[in-house]
Write a protein that holds these residues in place. Sequence first.
Motif, PDB file in Angstrom:
ATOM      1  N   ALA A 123       0.827  -1.203   0.000  1.00  0.00           N
ATOM      2  CA  ALA A 123       0.000   0.000   0.000  1.00  0.00           C
ATOM      3  C   ALA A 123       0.864   1.257   0.000  1.00  0.00           C
ATOM      4  CB  ALA A 123      -0.935  -0.008   1.208  1.00  0.00           C
ATOM      5  N   ALA A 124       1.951   1.222   0.768  1.00  0.00           N
ATOM      6  CA  ALA A 124       2.852   2.373   0.792  1.00  0.00           C
ATOM      7  C   ALA A 124       3.517   2.570  -0.575  1.00  0.00           C
ATOM      8  CB  ALA A 124       3.909   2.174   1.878  1.00  0.00           C
ATOM      9  N   GLU A 125       3.906   1.467  -1.223  1.00  0.00           N
ATOM     10  CA  GLU A 125       4.528   1.576  -2.542  1.00  0.00           C
ATOM     11  C   GLU A 125       3.538   2.122  -3.571  1.00  0.00           C
ATOM     12  OE1 GLU A 125       6.180  -2.130  -3.673  1.00  0.00           O
ATOM     13  OE2 GLU A 125       7.509  -2.278  -1.938  1.00  0.00           O
ATOM     14  N   ILE A 126       2.299   1.665  -3.498  1.00  0.00           N
ATOM     15  CA  ILE A 126       1.284   2.162  -4.427  1.00  0.00           C
ATOM     16  C   ILE A 126       1.084   3.662  -4.246  1.00  0.00           C
ATOM     17  CG2 ILE A 126      -1.173   2.074  -4.984  1.00  0.00           C
ATOM     18  CD1 ILE A 126      -1.078  -0.908  -4.349  1.00  0.00           C
ATOM     19  N   GLN A 127       1.003   4.085  -2.998  1.00  0.00           N
ATOM     20  CA  GLN A 127       0.809   5.509  -2.731  1.00  0.00           C
ATOM     21  C   GLN A 127       1.988   6.327  -3.243  1.00  0.00           C
ATOM     22  OE1 GLN A 127       0.224   6.365   1.406  1.00  0.00           O
ATOM     23  NE2 GLN A 127      -0.332   8.498   1.042  1.00  0.00           N
ATOM     24  N   LEU A 128       3.206   5.822  -3.031  1.00  0.00           N
ATOM     25  CA  LEU A 128       4.391   6.533  -3.511  1.00  0.00           C
ATOM     26  C   LEU A 128       4.404   6.597  -5.037  1.00  0.00           C
ATOM     27  CD1 LEU A 128       7.125   7.852  -2.946  1.00  0.00           C
ATOM     28  CD2 LEU A 128       8.151   5.573  -2.926  1.00  0.00           C
ATOM     29  N   THR A 129       4.051   5.498  -5.683  1.00  0.00           N
ATOM     30  CA  THR A 129       4.028   5.474  -7.153  1.00  0.00           C
ATOM     31  C   THR A 129       2.999   6.450  -7.700  1.00  0.00           C
ATOM     32  OG1 THR A 129       4.674   3.138  -7.088  1.00  0.00           O
ATOM     33  CG2 THR A 129       3.777   3.982  -9.153  1.00  0.00           C
ATOM     34  N   GLU A 130       1.835   6.508  -7.075  1.00  0.00           N
ATOM     35  CA  GLU A 130       0.809   7.449  -7.526  1.00  0.00           C
ATOM     36  C   GLU A 130       1.280   8.894  -7.371  1.00  0.00           C
ATOM     37  OE1 GLU A 130      -2.584   6.428  -5.243  1.00  0.00           O
ATOM     38  OE2 GLU A 130      -3.198   4.780  -6.572  1.00  0.00           O
ATOM     39  N   MET A 131       1.968   9.189  -6.284  1.00  0.00           N
ATOM     40  CA  MET A 131       2.500  10.540  -6.107  1.00  0.00           C
ATOM     41  C   MET A 131       3.523  10.875  -7.183  1.00  0.00           C
ATOM     42  SD  MET A 131       2.877  10.606  -1.950  1.00  0.00           S
ATOM     43  CE  MET A 131       3.691  12.201  -1.992  1.00  0.00           C
ATOM     44  N   GLN A 132       4.404   9.915  -7.489  1.00  0.00           N
ATOM     45  CA  GLN A 132       5.402  10.158  -8.520  1.00  0.00           C
ATOM     46  C   GLN A 132       4.755  10.346  -9.885  1.00  0.00           C
ATOM     47  OE1 GLN A 132       7.972   6.766  -8.147  1.00  0.00           O
ATOM     48  NE2 GLN A 132       9.138   7.641  -6.446  1.00  0.00           N
ATOM     49  N   LEU A 133       3.697   9.564 -10.166  1.00  0.00           N
ATOM     50  CA  LEU A 133       3.015   9.710 -11.446  1.00  0.00           C
ATOM     51  C   LEU A 133       2.353  11.080 -11.572  1.00  0.00           C
ATOM     52  CD1 LEU A 133       2.005   8.487 -14.091  1.00  0.00           C
ATOM     53  CD2 LEU A 133       0.072   7.527 -12.837  1.00  0.00           C
ATOM     54  N   ARG A 134       1.707  11.527 -10.484  1.00  0.00           N
ATOM     55  CA  ARG A 134       1.082  12.857 -10.535  1.00  0.00           C
ATOM     56  C   ARG A 134       2.123  13.948 -10.746  1.00  0.00           C
ATOM     57  NH1 ARG A 134      -2.254  10.629  -6.367  1.00  0.00           N
ATOM     58  NH2 ARG A 134      -0.912  11.544  -4.777  1.00  0.00           N
ATOM     59  N   ARG A 135       3.262  13.804 -10.074  1.00  0.00           N
ATOM     60  CA  ARG A 135       4.318  14.809 -10.250  1.00  0.00           C
ATOM     61  C   ARG A 135       4.849  14.798 -11.680  1.00  0.00           C
ATOM     62  NH1 ARG A 135       9.621  14.050  -6.710  1.00  0.00           N
ATOM     63  NH2 ARG A 135       9.711  12.236  -8.098  1.00  0.00           N
ATOM     64  N   HIS A 136       4.984  13.573 -12.245  1.00  0.00           N
ATOM     65  CA  HIS A 136       5.476  13.470 -13.617  1.00  0.00           C
ATOM     66  C   HIS A 136       4.498  14.114 -14.600  1.00  0.00           C
ATOM     67  CE1 HIS A 136       7.392  11.800 -17.165  1.00  0.00           C
ATOM     68  NE2 HIS A 136       6.228  11.293 -17.546  1.00  0.00           N
ATOM     69  N   LEU A 137       3.198  13.889 -14.375  1.00  0.00           N
ATOM     70  CA  LEU A 137       2.199  14.480 -15.267  1.00  0.00           C
ATOM     71  C   LEU A 137       2.174  15.993 -15.161  1.00  0.00           C
ATOM     72  CD1 LEU A 137      -0.751  11.957 -14.799  1.00  0.00           C
ATOM     73  CD2 LEU A 137       0.813  12.138 -16.746  1.00  0.00           C
ATOM     74  N   LEU A 138       2.427  16.506 -13.945  1.00  0.00           N
ATOM     75  CA  LEU A 138       2.446  17.953 -13.773  1.00  0.00           C
ATOM     76  C   LEU A 138       3.647  18.589 -14.456  1.00  0.00           C
ATOM     77  CD1 LEU A 138       1.342  18.275 -10.034  1.00  0.00           C
ATOM     78  CD2 LEU A 138       0.013  18.893 -12.064  1.00  0.00           C
ATOM     79  N   LEU A 139       4.783  17.897 -14.409  1.00  0.00           N
ATOM     80  CA  LEU A 139       6.009  18.459 -14.986  1.00  0.00           C
ATOM     81  C   LEU A 139       6.071  18.266 -16.491  1.00  0.00           C
ATOM     82  CD1 LEU A 139       8.620  17.355 -12.284  1.00  0.00           C
ATOM     83  CD2 LEU A 139       7.553  19.595 -12.571  1.00  0.00           C
ATOM     84  N   ARG A 140       5.377  17.253 -17.020  1.00  0.00           N
ATOM     85  CA  ARG A 140       5.447  16.985 -18.452  1.00  0.00           C
ATOM     86  C   ARG A 140       4.652  18.035 -19.219  1.00  0.00           C
ATOM     87  NH1 ARG A 140       2.918  11.529 -20.733  1.00  0.00           N
ATOM     88  NH2 ARG A 140       1.022  12.732 -20.273  1.00  0.00           N
TER      89      ARG A 140
END
Length: 495
Positions: free
Chosen positions: A226-243
Amino acid sequence: MGALFGSRKRGNEYFQHSPASVAAPFDHSRNLKKYRLSVPMDQRPSNSAASRIKQYPDSKTGSYGEVQAPVRIKRFGFSHRIDGGKIRAASKECSDDKMKILLGRYQSTKNRALESLRYTTEDEAAVSLRLGNEKEPIEIDGEEENQVVVSDDSSVEEAEIVKKKLHSLNSSVVTDLSNEHAKVDVVEKMMNLMQLRHESADIVVPAHKSLYDYSLRRNDKLHSLAAEIQLTEMQLRRHLLLRPVKDTREAMRDVSEECFAPLSVEEEDDVTNALSLKSNRGKVLVSHETSNIDITGEKFQCLRPGGWLNDEVINLYVELLKEREKREPQKFLKCHFFNSFFYKKLIAGKGGYNFQSVRRWTTPKKLGYNLLDCDKIFVPIHKINHWCLAVINKKDEKFQYLDSLKGGDNKVMKMLARYYIDEAKDKSGKDIDVSSWEEEFVEDLPEQENGYDCGMFMLKYADFYSRDIGLCFSQENMPYFRRRTAKEILRLRAE
């Protein structure tokens, strides 16, 4: 007692025990001899009838005899020693006492139940609905939400436990059982259904939550996942914001404008002059050195409205599409365009298939690239009086067939699949499997509505597919595409 002598007549002692002598006394005093008694005279018994009758025991009513041993009465929990006729009286007294005790317990339990149910709350009712393992609920004051359910197999002493559970919820008052008769009726119904347990009833938990809690207890790895999923989702949102966001509508508009760019006045004049038969009948209008194709004025006439496109115009145009990709590779897919003679050579020979006849067409030295690296390979198909397009679509793993008249040909699909396998074996030495590739007869495409524009449809299918865009044109665009193709051939440059 003394013994009988002489004539052995029975003495007075006989009459003390013979009931018959009471009704008919008989005097034997004349025949009795003198007693030899050692008792004093004043203590000797009287021989009168009255004295003898007096010595008989009093008559007793009933048939009870004396109790010869102690009797212990264990019924109702008592153990008193009772003799003779006192047993019945003692039993009746014990039954009365037991009944008084039971009635007292019943009344005490009823009072406690009334007191515990006097005030109920909304939360208490919700919890009480889950007490008693899904038994039938009992309504209180007609309120459907205020219901108490109690298990059927409990003991009387559990009333205090239910009372404590209800009072421990500590919430506001919702209803008051003010009518004493109504309270008695409700409690009597409840008392008839319930027997309270000594074990506490568990609140029902939803099945999915129970399974989830169980899985958490059984497998601690879920927490880390669950912690890994949450971290991955945060990284994906950050990537989408920066792209940087690409405006697809803007890109589509650019492609559309490019595909349908109008001809200038000068270009219109050049096309009109080239399509004039009088002045350009035998004149070579265009020569393409790489493909060694010459277009004369007479052959150029096929681009006029109503004309059937010939092999020279089609083959020169696909060569221009190759050069366009080399010139601007970032705008187009990596593609290869066979000319109109490739498929004719491939199916010529014994058995309707001849790989050797086209084997040297695609050497890396001749092409400048490896055919197997292309995303799409376009093969023009000419059927006597009709043009179609076949595509070896490596990008989507498909063999596609595009016919402006919505036709189909399974033979073309099989021939191209066999060719692609042999090409891979010949050029790279690998055995590839294309059995999982899809064979698609494309149906969602622009349709031909006359009997002469099939060649132009075929060229535009290849043009738009190499751009990796949809086939966003129709029969109405064909006059424009004819003049645009004529312009691009005259300029030897496809746009």
